[in-house]
Design a protein around this motif. Structure first.
Motif, PDB file in Angstrom:
ATOM      1  N   TYR A 407      51.626  28.877 -36.479  1.00  0.00           N
ATOM      2  CA  TYR A 407      50.911  29.694 -35.499  1.00  0.00           C
ATOM      3  C   TYR A 407      49.944  28.781 -34.756  1.00  0.00           C
ATOM      4  CZ  TYR A 407      47.216  29.711 -39.088  1.00  0.00           C
ATOM      5  OH  TYR A 407      46.281  29.330 -40.022  1.00  0.00           O
ATOM      6  N   GLY A 408      49.544  29.202 -33.544  1.00  0.00           N
ATOM      7  CA  GLY A 408      48.566  28.451 -32.781  1.00  0.00           C
ATOM      8  C   GLY A 408      47.162  28.865 -33.169  1.00  0.00           C
ATOM      9  N   TYR A 409      46.200  27.962 -32.936  1.00  0.00           N
ATOM     10  CA  TYR A 409      44.816  28.297 -33.293  1.00  0.00           C
ATOM     11  C   TYR A 409      43.834  27.710 -32.284  1.00  0.00           C
ATOM     12  CZ  TYR A 409      44.556  23.516 -35.145  1.00  0.00           C
ATOM     13  OH  TYR A 409      44.590  22.139 -35.265  1.00  0.00           O
ATOM     14  N   ILE A 410      42.694  28.381 -32.187  1.00  0.00           N
ATOM     15  CA  ILE A 410      41.495  27.865 -31.519  1.00  0.00           C
ATOM     16  C   ILE A 410      40.355  28.112 -32.487  1.00  0.00           C
ATOM     17  CG2 ILE A 410      40.019  27.959 -29.487  1.00  0.00           C
ATOM     18  CD1 ILE A 410      42.197  29.376 -28.009  1.00  0.00           C
ATOM     19  N   GLN A 411      39.559  27.108 -32.751  1.00  0.00           N
ATOM     20  CA  GLN A 411      38.476  27.296 -33.726  1.00  0.00           C
ATOM     21  C   GLN A 411      37.236  26.533 -33.306  1.00  0.00           C
ATOM     22  OE1 GLN A 411      40.537  25.998 -37.197  1.00  0.00           O
ATOM     23  NE2 GLN A 411      40.000  23.840 -36.949  1.00  0.00           N
ATOM     24  N   ASP A 412      36.121  26.905 -33.923  1.00  0.00           N
ATOM     25  CA  ASP A 412      34.834  26.281 -33.676  1.00  0.00           C
ATOM     26  C   ASP A 412      34.447  26.372 -32.200  1.00  0.00           C
ATOM     27  OD1 ASP A 412      32.474  25.021 -34.138  1.00  0.00           O
ATOM     28  OD2 ASP A 412      33.318  23.033 -34.475  1.00  0.00           O
ATOM     29  N   PHE A 413      34.235  27.624 -31.737  1.00  0.00           N
ATOM     30  CA  PHE A 413      33.905  27.851 -30.345  1.00  0.00           C
ATOM     31  C   PHE A 413      32.589  27.195 -29.931  1.00  0.00           C
ATOM     32  CE2 PHE A 413      36.229  32.240 -30.565  1.00  0.00           C
ATOM     33  CZ  PHE A 413      37.438  31.578 -30.664  1.00  0.00           C
ATOM     34  N   ARG A 414      31.804  26.748 -30.883  1.00  0.00           N
ATOM     35  CA  ARG A 414      30.487  26.178 -30.567  1.00  0.00           C
ATOM     36  C   ARG A 414      30.577  24.841 -29.848  1.00  0.00           C
ATOM     37  NH1 ARG A 414      28.250  25.951 -36.517  1.00  0.00           N
ATOM     38  NH2 ARG A 414      30.398  25.186 -36.715  1.00  0.00           N
ATOM     39  N   THR A 415      31.704  24.166 -29.925  1.00  0.00           N
ATOM     40  CA  THR A 415      31.794  22.797 -29.413  1.00  0.00           C
ATOM     41  C   THR A 415      32.172  22.715 -27.946  1.00  0.00           C
ATOM     42  OG1 THR A 415      34.072  22.693 -30.208  1.00  0.00           O
ATOM     43  CG2 THR A 415      32.372  21.864 -31.676  1.00  0.00           C
ATOM     44  N   GLY A 416      32.231  23.834 -27.246  1.00  0.00           N
ATOM     45  CA  GLY A 416      32.584  23.817 -25.833  1.00  0.00           C
ATOM     46  C   GLY A 416      33.826  24.625 -25.570  1.00  0.00           C
ATOM     47  N   TYR A 417      34.212  24.692 -24.302  1.00  0.00           N
ATOM     48  CA  TYR A 417      35.349  25.517 -23.920  1.00  0.00           C
ATOM     49  C   TYR A 417      36.632  24.999 -24.558  1.00  0.00           C
ATOM     50  CZ  TYR A 417      38.838  27.999 -21.201  1.00  0.00           C
ATOM     51  OH  TYR A 417      39.905  28.778 -20.835  1.00  0.00           O
ATOM     52  N   THR A 418      37.387  25.913 -25.121  1.00  0.00           N
ATOM     53  CA  THR A 418      38.670  25.590 -25.735  1.00  0.00           C
ATOM     54  C   THR A 418      39.694  26.608 -25.269  1.00  0.00           C
ATOM     55  OG1 THR A 418      37.985  26.881 -27.665  1.00  0.00           O
ATOM     56  CG2 THR A 418      37.731  24.496 -27.809  1.00  0.00           C
ATOM     57  N   ALA A 419      40.954  26.184 -25.184  1.00  0.00           N
ATOM     58  CA  ALA A 419      42.007  27.097 -24.740  1.00  0.00           C
ATOM     59  C   ALA A 419      43.358  26.575 -25.186  1.00  0.00           C
ATOM     60  CB  ALA A 419      41.978  27.258 -23.220  1.00  0.00           C
ATOM     61  N   LEU A 420      44.295  27.492 -25.312  1.00  0.00           N
ATOM     62  CA  LEU A 420      45.682  27.177 -25.632  1.00  0.00           C
ATOM     63  C   LEU A 420      46.541  27.978 -24.668  1.00  0.00           C
ATOM     64  CD1 LEU A 420      47.709  25.834 -27.643  1.00  0.00           C
ATOM     65  CD2 LEU A 420      47.533  27.900 -29.019  1.00  0.00           C
ATOM     66  N   GLY A 421      47.397  27.300 -23.902  1.00  0.00           N
ATOM     67  CA  GLY A 421      48.165  28.020 -22.897  1.00  0.00           C
ATOM     68  C   GLY A 421      49.448  27.311 -22.535  1.00  0.00           C
ATOM     69  N   GLN A 422      50.241  27.975 -21.707  1.00  0.00           N
ATOM     70  CA  GLN A 422      51.501  27.419 -21.247  1.00  0.00           C
ATOM     71  C   GLN A 422      51.746  27.863 -19.815  1.00  0.00           C
ATOM     72  OE1 GLN A 422      56.220  27.671 -22.445  1.00  0.00           O
ATOM     73  NE2 GLN A 422      54.717  27.543 -24.087  1.00  0.00           N
ATOM     74  N   GLY A 423      52.256  26.945 -19.001  1.00  0.00           N
ATOM     75  CA  GLY A 423      52.540  27.250 -17.610  1.00  0.00           C
ATOM     76  C   GLY A 423      53.944  27.790 -17.429  1.00  0.00           C
ATOM     77  N   VAL A 424      54.086  28.810 -16.602  1.00  0.00           N
ATOM     78  CA  VAL A 424      55.388  29.396 -16.290  1.00  0.00           C
ATOM     79  C   VAL A 424      55.465  29.614 -14.781  1.00  0.00           C
ATOM     80  CG1 VAL A 424      55.731  30.501 -18.526  1.00  0.00           C
ATOM     81  CG2 VAL A 424      54.499  31.727 -16.739  1.00  0.00           C
ATOM     82  N   GLY A 425      56.672  29.552 -14.236  1.00  0.00           N
ATOM     83  CA  GLY A 425      56.864  29.806 -12.818  1.00  0.00           C
ATOM     84  C   GLY A 425      57.298  31.238 -12.591  1.00  0.00           C
ATOM     85  N   LEU A 426      56.561  31.971 -11.781  1.00  0.00           N
ATOM     86  CA  LEU A 426      56.829  33.397 -11.589  1.00  0.00           C
ATOM     87  C   LEU A 426      56.929  33.733 -10.103  1.00  0.00           C
ATOM     88  CD1 LEU A 426      54.360  34.903 -14.227  1.00  0.00           C
ATOM     89  CD2 LEU A 426      56.781  34.300 -14.526  1.00  0.00           C
ATOM     90  N   THR A 494      30.624  31.961 -28.482  1.00  0.00           N
ATOM     91  CA  THR A 494      30.115  30.639 -28.872  1.00  0.00           C
ATOM     92  C   THR A 494      30.246  30.386 -30.364  1.00  0.00           C
ATOM     93  OG1 THR A 494      27.895  31.578 -29.031  1.00  0.00           O
ATOM     94  CG2 THR A 494      28.516  30.535 -26.939  1.00  0.00           C
ATOM     95  N   SER A 495      30.927  31.252 -31.076  1.00  0.00           N
ATOM     96  CA  SER A 495      31.201  31.025 -32.494  1.00  0.00           C
ATOM     97  C   SER A 495      32.466  31.791 -32.855  1.00  0.00           C
ATOM     98  CB  SER A 495      30.037  31.482 -33.377  1.00  0.00           C
ATOM     99  OG  SER A 495      29.857  32.881 -33.261  1.00  0.00           O
ATOM    100  N   GLY A 496      33.106  31.359 -33.942  1.00  0.00           N
ATOM    101  CA  GLY A 496      34.280  32.062 -34.415  1.00  0.00           C
ATOM    102  C   GLY A 496      35.561  31.288 -34.180  1.00  0.00           C
ATOM    103  N   TRP A 497      36.683  31.982 -34.395  1.00  0.00           N
ATOM    104  CA  TRP A 497      37.992  31.355 -34.241  1.00  0.00           C
ATOM    105  C   TRP A 497      39.017  32.416 -33.858  1.00  0.00           C
ATOM    106  CZ3 TRP A 497      41.290  33.812 -37.522  1.00  0.00           C
ATOM    107  CH2 TRP A 497      40.782  34.313 -38.724  1.00  0.00           C
ATOM    108  N   ALA A 498      40.195  31.960 -33.421  1.00  0.00           N
ATOM    109  CA  ALA A 498      41.285  32.871 -33.065  1.00  0.00           C
ATOM    110  C   ALA A 498      42.614  32.206 -33.395  1.00  0.00           C
ATOM    111  CB  ALA A 498      41.236  33.231 -31.586  1.00  0.00           C
ATOM    112  N   ARG A 499      43.597  33.043 -33.707  1.00  0.00           N
ATOM    113  CA  ARG A 499      44.963  32.577 -33.963  1.00  0.00           C
ATOM    114  C   ARG A 499      45.929  33.390 -33.109  1.00  0.00           C
ATOM    115  NH1 ARG A 499      44.008  32.849 -40.524  1.00  0.00           N
ATOM    116  NH2 ARG A 499      42.905  30.850 -40.721  1.00  0.00           N
TER     117      ARG A 499
END
Length: 633
Positions: A407-426, A494-499
């Protein structure tokens, strides 16, 4: 793009600076005497002293066989000096092969992949080849008698600079950079080739490299190279890698900038993509990602593509050891950006590349589907990340309720902007549905759709469930764009995590390259501007099968009817539903060939199998798949 570490030689106090014409090296520099041993001895001495420079001084021509550059050494070919390749076998420290081809049973098995480059570095750190002088590659009247090798070749080198040199006369690639990192090639002039194919630069499976301000054009304006000008790629288990470089263990091509180059080719493409590491165990190891192509002149003949993808792996791909133009053989390609370039020649065949996020390339529409949707193709291959590897990525760690292994994850929101994404043509003004399973620490996170072409956010959904929950984000596109970013970020938390897991993109049509399609047998990809996505697949192999998994209330197979089309058998959810006769007296592309009719809303599998038989009026038994249109998604 990542910052280059640079190429740092030792401090001047510990450096040894050598003129190869001085004692004890005493290179003749007369263009006749073999100076290989003198130059190599100077390189060895400077390396042993901890680093420094080896200079080939002006107004001399240094005839030589292969030279091995070593760590912390800068080879300076001064303005007015020439390093000239010898055609005498005795001038080499090994026995080089002569001629162009080694073995016709292996495609493109050229001798220069076996022969050591004229200037070669391997398993080294901090090397430079500079100086405003000339490297002259030579050629005998009969190519079968000629020793062919790269002018400069780097393999497993960390920290390098190739700069300011004029390279002429090659019958093979001028520069080969393989499995190396943190370096640059800039202000090089490559031109005046002989009639045989010669590429400018092959940059393969390397990281953090800048290719900038190079010229591949002759002074009279003629093309500077006669094969691909700049080739970017990844390789794995390439059967040609039995000489000065190996490909047993693959690495990605990542964080590369190709900027302000003038590339004029007599044959082939100005810029070629070669994603041939498609069979790596970890797909991230063979990926081409984070590549910027900016402000270049990319000129090819009218019959060739200025930008091209050699997408089919001819060695180890699913289609077998043959070049079949099947895009399923390619390695992953992610986040390829074009900006400010000019092009001459065709630009239609780059559409073969499946790229998860392409921007600024009007000749590539972008893929209308999510690649590696469940992160099961080894983690984040095909995904882009913002943040460090410890903050954003994918893991096969255990999470109660997750689906599959990764699974994908984003964690430790305190360290600055974070993101997980994918580009698609629509397409423009079209309704889609972004679906994903998400788990959070309880912090508010955001599912988003962003139009990268207009820099506008199209849709967002804030979520915070602490157990794995499936969310739907319906949205309607604004403009057509080759790179709509679909992903997840902290939404200001600014804190926490996501999956995130099981990402789905549902729309009115599924392209034949969508991973929801699976194929068996031999299918070949073809280009046609009227196709959905610009391509379709055909087969004439009896028993060749395509299965597509779709979500909705109806699916319609779209493809080709025509005077050379055959019979196809149809299954729905494993039940045989009949045979379709694709024969027609005239061609119709993108036609509705068969419909499921109304079915219960949910997941279904449509199967299409070529019979290998045809209507007596048909001249052949082809079956074609362009797309599957879906309703009720």
């Amino acid at each position: 793009m990542a910052v280059l570490l640079g190429c740092l030689l030792p401090a001047a106090a510990s450096a040894l600076d050598v003129d190869v014409t001085a004692a004890p090296y005493s290179a003749a520099g007369d263009g006749v005497t073999n100076d290989r041993l003198a130059i190599q001895s100077a390189i060895d001495a400077v390396n042993a002293a901890g680093g420094g420079t080896v200079t080939l001084p002006a107004s001399r021509t240094f005839l030589s066989g292969n030279l091995r550059l070593k760590s912390n050494v800068e080879l300076i070919i001064a303005r007015g000096a020439t390093l000239k390749q010898s055609q005498t076998v005795a001038h080499y420290d090994y026995t080089p092969l002569r001629g162009m081809i080694i073995d016709l049973t292996i495609p493109w098995n050229f001798t220069f992949y076996r022969n050591f480059p004229l200037v070669y570095a391997a398993s080294a750190r901090n090397v430079k080849v500079t100086g405003r002088g000339t490297i002259e590659m030579t050629h005998l009247p009969n190519v079968a008698d000629t020793i062919l090798n790269d002018a400069i070749g780097l393999y497993q080198v960390t920290g390098f600079e190739l700069a300011d040199l004029h390279v002429i006369g090659g019958g093979v690639p001028y520069i080969g950079i393989y499995f190396s990192d943190n370096g640059s090639m800039h202000d090089m002039t490559l031109n005046e080739p002989y009639k045989d194919p010669v590429s400018g630069l092959e940059l393969i499976s390397s990281q953090h490299v800048v290719v900038e301000d190079n010229v591949m054009r002759n002074p009279d304006g003629r093309p500077g190279v006669t094969d691909d000008g700049i080739a970017l790629g990844t390789i794995h288990r390439d059967p040609r890698s039995t000489g000065w470089w190996r490909s047993d263990v693959s690495e990605p091509l990542s964080d590369v900038i190709v900027r302000n180059n003038i590339v004029e080719t007599e044959c082939c493409s100005a810029l070629a993509f070669i994603p041939w590491a498609s069979v790596t165990a970890d797909k991230r190891d063979g990926e081409m990602r984070n590549i910027l192509i900016e402000n270049n002149v990319l000129n090819a003949p009218a019959t060739w593509d200025s930008v091209k993808c050699w997408c089919d792996n001819p060695w180890n791909g699913p289609g077998g050891a043959a070049y079949t133009a099947t895009d399923s053989d390619q390695a992953q390609m992610t986040n390829i950006r074009f900006s400010g370039n000019t092009y001459a020649g065709r630009v239609n065949e780059f559409i073969r590349a499946n790229i998860a996020g392409v921007r600024g390339a009007p000749f590539h529409p972008g893929e209308p589907f999510i690649q590696n949707p469940g992160f099961e193709t080894t983690g984040t291959s095909s995904w882009s990340t913002v943040g460090t590897a410890s903050q954003v990525g994918a893991t096969d760690g255990l999470s109660v309720g997750q689906s599959g292994r990764f699974y994908g994850y984003i964690q430790d929101f305190r360290t600055g902007y974070t993101a997980l994404g994918q580009g698609v043509g629509l397409a423009a003004s079209t309704s889609y549905r972004y679906r994903a399973r998400v788990q959070t620490s309880g912090a508010n996170v955001r599912l988003f759709v962003h139009n990268q072409c207009t820099n506008t956010t199209v849709a967002v959904l804030n979520v915070s469930a602490t157990s794995w929950t499936t969310y739907d984000l319906p949205f309607t596109t604004t403009t057509a764009c080759s790179n709509y970013e679909i992903g997840i970020d902290p939404a200001g938390s600014t804190s926490g995590w996501a999956r995130i897991d099981d990402v789905e993109l549902h729309g009115p049509a599924m392209d034949e390259g969508d991973p929801k399609f699976t194929y068996s047998g031999m299918w070949q990809q073809w280009l046609d501007p009227v196709d959905f996505g610009g391509t379709h697949l055909t087969t004439s192999s009896a028993g060749a099968t395509a299965n597509v998994t779709f979500y909705g209330t109806e699916a319609r197979w779209r493809g080709t009817r025509g005077p050379n089309m055959g019979y196809a058998d149809i299954w729905l959810d494993g039940v045989f539903r009949g045979t379709v006769d694709l024969y027609s007296g005239s061609f119709a592309t993108g036609a509705d060939l068969w419909s499921t009719g109304t079915v219960a809303r949910g997941w279904h599998v449509l199967g299409i199998r070529a019979q290998g038989a045809r209507n007596p009026l048909s001249s052949a038994d082809y079956v074609a798949i362009d797309s599957v249109a879906v309703s009720g998604y």
